[in-house]
Structure formats: C-alpha cells, structure tokens
Design an enzyme around this catalytic site. Structure first.
Site, mmCIF file in Angstrom:
data_model
loop_
_atom_site.group_PDB
_atom_site.id
_atom_site.type_symbol
_atom_site.label_atom_id
_atom_site.label_comp_id
_atom_site.label_asym_id
_atom_site.label_seq_id
_atom_site.Cartn_x
_atom_site.Cartn_y
_atom_site.Cartn_z
ATOM 1 N N THR A 97 -1.007 9.856 2.333
ATOM 2 C CA THR A 97 -1.172 8.396 2.425
ATOM 3 C C THR A 97 -2.089 8.074 3.607
ATOM 4 O O THR A 97 -2.472 8.964 4.367
ATOM 5 C CB THR A 97 0.174 7.677 2.689
ATOM 6 O OG1 THR A 97 0.689 8.144 3.928
ATOM 7 C CG2 THR A 97 1.181 7.910 1.590
ATOM 8 N N ASN A 149 8.986 8.908 27.125
ATOM 9 C CA ASN A 149 7.982 7.846 27.323
ATOM 10 C C ASN A 149 8.162 6.672 26.362
ATOM 11 O O ASN A 149 7.309 5.786 26.297
ATOM 12 C CB ASN A 149 6.566 8.422 27.128
ATOM 13 C CG ASN A 149 6.260 9.486 28.162
ATOM 14 O OD1 ASN A 149 6.729 9.394 29.291
ATOM 15 N ND2 ASN A 149 5.519 10.513 27.776
ATOM 16 N N ARG A 179 0.847 -1.204 0.000
ATOM 17 C CA ARG A 179 0.000 0.000 0.000
ATOM 18 C C ARG A 179 0.879 1.250 0.000
ATOM 19 O O ARG A 179 2.114 1.159 -0.016
ATOM 20 C CB ARG A 179 -0.908 -0.001 1.219
ATOM 21 C CG ARG A 179 -0.148 0.115 2.526
ATOM 22 C CD ARG A 179 -1.088 0.210 3.715
ATOM 23 N NE ARG A 179 -0.439 0.911 4.817
ATOM 24 C CZ ARG A 179 -0.969 1.037 6.026
ATOM 25 N NH1 ARG A 179 -2.152 0.513 6.279
ATOM 26 N NH2 ARG A 179 -0.338 1.689 6.972
ATOM 27 N N ASP A 199 5.963 -7.612 1.142
ATOM 28 C CA ASP A 199 5.297 -7.039 2.323
ATOM 29 C C ASP A 199 5.014 -8.173 3.309
ATOM 30 O O ASP A 199 5.157 -9.360 2.964
ATOM 31 C CB ASP A 199 4.015 -6.287 1.950
ATOM 32 C CG ASP A 199 3.747 -5.089 2.874
ATOM 33 O OD1 ASP A 199 3.567 -5.318 4.096
ATOM 34 O OD2 ASP A 199 3.735 -3.945 2.403
ATOM 35 N N TYR A 206 11.811 7.079 15.370
ATOM 36 C CA TYR A 206 11.657 7.134 13.909
ATOM 37 C C TYR A 206 12.766 8.008 13.292
ATOM 38 O O TYR A 206 13.398 7.624 12.297
ATOM 39 C CB TYR A 206 10.274 7.701 13.596
ATOM 40 C CG TYR A 206 9.906 7.769 12.138
ATOM 41 C CD1 TYR A 206 9.577 6.628 11.413
ATOM 42 C CD2 TYR A 206 9.854 9.001 11.468
ATOM 43 C CE1 TYR A 206 9.201 6.704 10.070
ATOM 44 C CE2 TYR A 206 9.479 9.080 10.134
ATOM 45 C CZ TYR A 206 9.155 7.937 9.441
ATOM 46 O OH TYR A 206 8.791 8.012 8.115
ATOM 47 N N ILE A 253 3.092 4.478 -0.301
ATOM 48 C CA ILE A 253 4.202 4.888 -1.160
ATOM 49 C C ILE A 253 4.801 3.686 -1.895
ATOM 50 O O ILE A 253 5.078 3.750 -3.099
ATOM 51 C CB ILE A 253 5.275 5.613 -0.298
ATOM 52 C CG1 ILE A 253 4.701 6.956 0.196
ATOM 53 C CG2 ILE A 253 6.552 5.828 -1.080
ATOM 54 C CD1 ILE A 253 5.586 7.693 1.192
HETATM 55 P P1 NAD Z 1 2.415 2.732 5.011
HETATM 56 O O1 NAD Z 1 2.286 2.409 6.447
HETATM 57 O O2 NAD Z 1 1.197 3.147 4.241
HETATM 58 O O3 NAD Z 1 3.125 1.538 4.211
HETATM 59 C C1 NAD Z 1 4.251 0.856 4.713
HETATM 60 C C2 NAD Z 1 4.226 -0.565 4.215
HETATM 61 O O4 NAD Z 1 5.370 -1.248 4.774
HETATM 62 C C3 NAD Z 1 2.970 -1.325 4.663
HETATM 63 O O5 NAD Z 1 2.390 -2.001 3.566
HETATM 64 C C4 NAD Z 1 3.502 -2.292 5.715
HETATM 65 O O6 NAD Z 1 2.773 -3.493 5.798
HETATM 66 C C5 NAD Z 1 4.924 -2.527 5.217
HETATM 67 N N1 NAD Z 1 5.780 -3.032 6.299
HETATM 68 C C6 NAD Z 1 5.847 -2.597 7.568
HETATM 69 N N2 NAD Z 1 6.680 -3.365 8.282
HETATM 70 C C7 NAD Z 1 7.152 -4.317 7.436
HETATM 71 C C8 NAD Z 1 8.027 -5.414 7.588
HETATM 72 N N3 NAD Z 1 8.600 -5.697 8.771
HETATM 73 N N4 NAD Z 1 8.287 -6.197 6.510
HETATM 74 C C9 NAD Z 1 7.716 -5.940 5.307
HETATM 75 N N5 NAD Z 1 6.857 -4.909 5.113
HETATM 76 C C10 NAD Z 1 6.587 -4.105 6.167
HETATM 77 O O7 NAD Z 1 3.515 3.913 4.947
HETATM 78 P P2 NAD Z 1 3.896 4.893 3.751
HETATM 79 O O8 NAD Z 1 3.383 6.238 4.110
HETATM 80 O O9 NAD Z 1 3.571 4.337 2.433
HETATM 81 O O10 NAD Z 1 5.486 4.940 3.955
HETATM 82 C C11 NAD Z 1 6.419 4.241 3.163
HETATM 83 C C12 NAD Z 1 7.810 4.692 3.555
HETATM 84 O O11 NAD Z 1 7.907 6.106 3.408
HETATM 85 C C13 NAD Z 1 8.177 4.389 5.006
HETATM 86 O O12 NAD Z 1 9.537 4.034 5.086
HETATM 87 C C14 NAD Z 1 7.918 5.719 5.697
HETATM 88 O O13 NAD Z 1 8.674 5.835 6.872
HETATM 89 C C15 NAD Z 1 8.354 6.686 4.625
HETATM 90 N N6 NAD Z 1 7.803 8.046 4.745
HETATM 91 C C16 NAD Z 1 6.466 8.307 4.604
HETATM 92 C C17 NAD Z 1 6.015 9.620 4.690
HETATM 93 C C18 NAD Z 1 4.557 10.015 4.496
HETATM 94 O O14 NAD Z 1 4.225 11.190 4.557
HETATM 95 N N7 NAD Z 1 3.652 9.079 4.255
HETATM 96 C C19 NAD Z 1 6.917 10.659 4.951
HETATM 97 C C20 NAD Z 1 8.258 10.354 5.101
HETATM 98 C C21 NAD Z 1 8.692 9.051 4.980
#
Ligand code: NAD
Length: 454
Positions: free
Chosen positions: A395, A303, A221, A242, A360, A223
């Site tokens: 997202t 915390n 899902r 995933d 994070y 990004i």
């Molecule tokens: P999301 O939570 O929508 O998607 C993350 C995906 O990673 C999920 O499908 C989840 O099941 C998978 N995942 C989690 N743990 C896992 C594991 N142990 N093994 C395999 N898959 C795993 O998040 P997103 O918003 O799409 O973010 C994607 C990346 O972008 C992440 O690294 C996040 O930190 C980074 N990011 C997102 C944003 C934002 O604004 N959404 C901003 C900065 C960075």
C-alpha cells in the site's frame, strides 16, 4: 501492484536467470475473480479412522463441482491436485500421526500450483487426556511446517472444529471454502476455530453478502478501499467512511462501486450516532461494521510523546470502543442487528511487537483483546466479532518504508512476497459472511506466514 522481483522472475529471461542462479522466485498467486470455480483441479480427502469431518468436507467440495478422490496411504494421483483436506480430528494417540504422515505426504507431493492443504483437528483444550491433547496440538506444528515448505503459491491452514460442530457440514462450508479458494491467496500457516452456529442456507456463494448493509471505515484508499470493493462485489450495500480531508478520494471509491460516502473522523464523539444515521438512510439495520481506519506515528518508545501515543490509541482502538457502544445499543435506529458482524483490522505488530511502534502495537494488540472479549459478550446475540491481522501489504503506507527494510518485510514470509490489499478484503468478507456464524473471537493473520510479528 505486483512487485518487480515477482514480475521479473516469472517471465522470459528473468525466469531463466533466476532458475540458473537459484534466486527466490515468488509465485504469481491465483486470486479470486467473479464467478471463479472453487478449485481448478481435483481435491483429495483423507482421514484418520472414519474422520467425523471428512464426509462433510467431501460433500462441500463435491457440491462446488470439483472432483474428489480418496487420499489413503496407497493412493497414487494421476492428475495434479488442487487441494488436499486431511481430517485428523479423530486422532488421540501419537502413533496415529504416522497415518497422517503416510497419507498426507504423497498428496502434498501431488499438489499443483497454488495448491491448498487443509488439516482438520479437534481443539486440544477440549481433550482431558494429555496424549490426546498433545496429538491434536501436533497438528499445528505439522501444518505450519508444511506451509513453510510449500512453493508455487501453495498454502497450508488448520481448522480446529469443536466437537459440537463436527459432522455439521453447514457450519464447515464457509470456512472450508474460504481456505480452499483463491480468496485466501495470502493466508498460510494459520489456525482458525469453528464452533456451532446458526447457518442460513447459502444459495449464491459468489454473492454471500447480497442485500446486507456494511460500513467500512478508512475506505478512501489502501486496504479500506479494497475491502469496500470486495464487499460490493459480494452484493453488500456499502457505506464508506473517511476523514473530510480525504473526501475527494472517498467519493471516487464510492462512485466506483455504487456506495454511499460518509465524511467522518472516527474519533469524533458522535461517530457512532452519525454512522447509525447513515445506515438508517440506506436500510433497516446495520449487518456488518468493519473497523479499518488506522494511523501510525512511529518513534522509539523512549522518544514517543503524549500526542503520538494518544492519537494512535484513539484512532486505532478507543474509537472502535466508542462506536461499538452506540452501534450495539438495540434502541439505536441503524444499529447493529442481532446476528450481525464486527470485524476489526489489527496487525502482526500487535502480535509480535515492532521496533519503533510501541504505540501502534499497543493499539493493535488492544484490538485483539477487544475482539476476544466482545465475541464472548455478544455470543447470546449471535453477533460474531473477529479480527484480521495483516502482515506486509503493498500500500501507500508500506511504499514509504526505506527500500532495504521494505525488501525484508516483503520477502520474509513463506510466499516470498507482500500481500495485496484485496487479500485483507477477502479475509474480512469471509468473517462477514452469514455462513461464518460459527467463527468468532478469532484473529486471522493475512501475512503469507510472515516470520515478522511471530
Ligand atoms: P492507509 O493509510 O493507506 O489508509 C488508512 C485510511 O484510514 C486513510 O484513508 C485515512 O484517511 C483513514 N483514516 C485515518 N484516520 C482516520 C480517522 N480518524 N477517521 C476516519 N478515517 C481515518 O493505510 P492502510 O495500509 O490501507 O491500512 C488500513 C488498516 O490496515 C489500518 O488499520 C492499518 O493499521 C492496517 N494495517 C496495514 C498494514 C499494511 O501493510 N499496509 C499492515 C498491518 C495493518
């Protein structure tokens, strides 16, 4: 997922009211569609002195079919410009910045919607003379400021072209094209360093990853799913990874783009081996690994317990180190080939820190440290290692943020809106292209020039 304010203020009554009240009107950004022309209007190219890079820039833009006009202090522009490229790499004295002001000013004024400003400089660290280094560093301040002033979806970015790479149009083509194109819709105010590299001939700029095998983690899902779509569009054979609990949505993503689904927790001890085995099933070697899987477990630092601390560091950072170790072992079938690509997803939280996100931010800052170190270690094998640092991206993750905080995150940037997951996918695909061989150890923010994480 265009947000409501952007939608409302760009049409009918909403637009009229917004203009009358002087409300912020986020522009509808031009984004890439298959086969789209590089530019939708003419580009102006200018330089200080002869400008060692201007000739290459002109040739690259002309080869795309766009019209190129000369930008000088006396130029007037009959048509709205789609882009202006200004080569200031030859500037060595502060006086010469006046020539930049006099030429770039009128060209920027003539930009149309979604206009592009690209300034080209020589990396200041290459220059011994303090005035020369100061002159070049000034380009960053100028470019970032123009980025903050542009409206109507305009962006301004800076390419530091290393001395050895100046005059080499092959190494410049992919980076210049990325920043000119609508693929960089949500990237502004960013510097990227371009060095020498072995660049293969690029026949088809719309499918630069044709035939390559790419693995994308966290792709069920958000990004990750969008990165997978961009890679498939660019011609790659994609393996999406995933956790088993997300198996159903992972299968949907895979089926939609003809990819292979691999249910795998990236923190598993044998994750690297299992990825390599999946690669060996679809091809010979791995060309690109995209480390996107990530989680948040937010709490104030004081915390944050051991479990929140450890799980975030393990998923977001430690897993990448473990998988890279296996995939970089030349004896592993399905491992990363020499000349391959590693691209990691960091975050602006890892650059500026964030309240309630010490775990994070630690993991994402760690990703940046990892990328910088590994890029040097792997230079001999021509493997590039880069990171993308997204800002506020629309997202499911960001939809859960309380409305007031969400609006701040969404608007506090030069483009006055959140980015789309596809914007992150495009930036990652840029790093993955064979033409980006001269770009390594870089961290590119995809954040609309966000004031957060600054
Ligand atoms: P999301 O939570 O929508 O998607 C993350 C995906 O990673 C999920 O499908 C989840 O099941 C998978 N995942 C989690 N743990 C896992 C594991 N142990 N093994 C395999 N898959 C795993 O998040 P997103 O918003 O799409 O973010 C994607 C990346 O972008 C992440 O690294 C996040 O930190 C980074 N990011 C997102 C944003 C934002 O604004 N959404 C901003 C900065 C960075």
């Amino acid at each position: 997922m265009t947000d409501t304010l952007t939608k409302l203020t760009n049409q009918g009554l909403g637009k009229t009211v917004a203009v009358r009240l002087g409300l912020p009107r986020p522009a509808l950004l031009r984004r890439y569609a298959e086969g789209q022309d590089l530019l939708d209007g003419p580009a102006a190219v200018g330089s200080i002195g002869d400008g060692p890079v201007a000739a290459s820039a002109t040739a690259i833009i002309a080869a795309s079919g766009a019209n190129v006009v000369a930008a000088t202090a006396d130029s007037t522009y009959a048509d709205k410009l789609a882009a202006v490229v200004y080569d200031a790499s030859g500037a060595r004295t502060l006086d010469q910045l006046e020539a930049l002001r006099a030429t770039l000013g009128p060209a920027v004024k003539a930009l149309g919607k979604n206009g592009r400003v690209i300034v080209i400089g020589t990396p200041p660290a290459e220059l011994d003379d303090p005035e020369a280094a100061a002159t070049q560093q000034a380009l960053e301040g100028i470019t970032r400021s123009i980025g903050k002033e542009l409206r109507a979806g305009g962006t301004a970015n800076l390419l530091w072209v290393a001395g050895e790479a100046q005059g080499d149009s092959a190494v410049l083509a992919a980076p210049l094209r990325f920043f000119l194109s609508s693929r960089s819709a949500y990237v502004s105010g960013q510097p990227v360093l371009v060095r020498e590299g072995e660049i293969p001939d690029v026949d088809d700029w719309h499918h630069p990853l044709a035939g390559e095998v790419a693995v994308i983690t966290g792709a069920a899902r958000g990004i990750g799913a969008e990165i997978a779509k961009v890679f498939a569009r660019a011609g790659a054979k994609v393996i999406v990874v995933d956790i088993p609990a997300a198996g159903e949505s992972l299968a949907k993503v895979a089926n939609g783009i003809g990819a292979t689904a691999l249910q795998l927790d990236v923190t598993a001890a044998d994750a690297g081996e299992r990825i390599a085995a999946a690669v060996a099933q679809v091809g010979d070697r791995l060309d690109v690994i995209v480390h996107n899987a990530g989680i948040t477990r937010d709490k104030m630092f004081v915390n944050t317990d051991e479990s929140r601390w450890g799980s975030v560091l393990d998923v977001n950072l430690q897993s990448q180190l473990r998988m890279n170790k296996v995939l970089l072992d030349p004896s592993v079938a399905g491992g990363l080939r020499d000349g391959g690509r590693i691209v990691s997803v960091a975050s602006i939280s890892g650059i500026g820190g964030n309240r309630g996100q010490s775990n994070y931010a630690a993991s994402k800052a760690g990703v940046i440290g990892l990328v910088r170190s590994l890029s040097q270690e792997l230079a001999d094998r021509r493997i590039t290692v880069n990171a993308v640092a997204p800002g506020f991206i629309e997202t499911e993750m960001t939809a859960k943020i309380p409305l007031a905080t969400r609006e701040v995150g969404r608007r506090l940037n030069s483009l006055l809106q959140g980015g789309q997951p596809v914007d992150v996918g495009e930036a990652i695909a840029f790093f993955a292209e064979p033409g980006s061989a001269g770009v390594t150890g870089q961290v590119l923010r995809v954040c609309g020039q966000s004031q957060l994480g600054a």
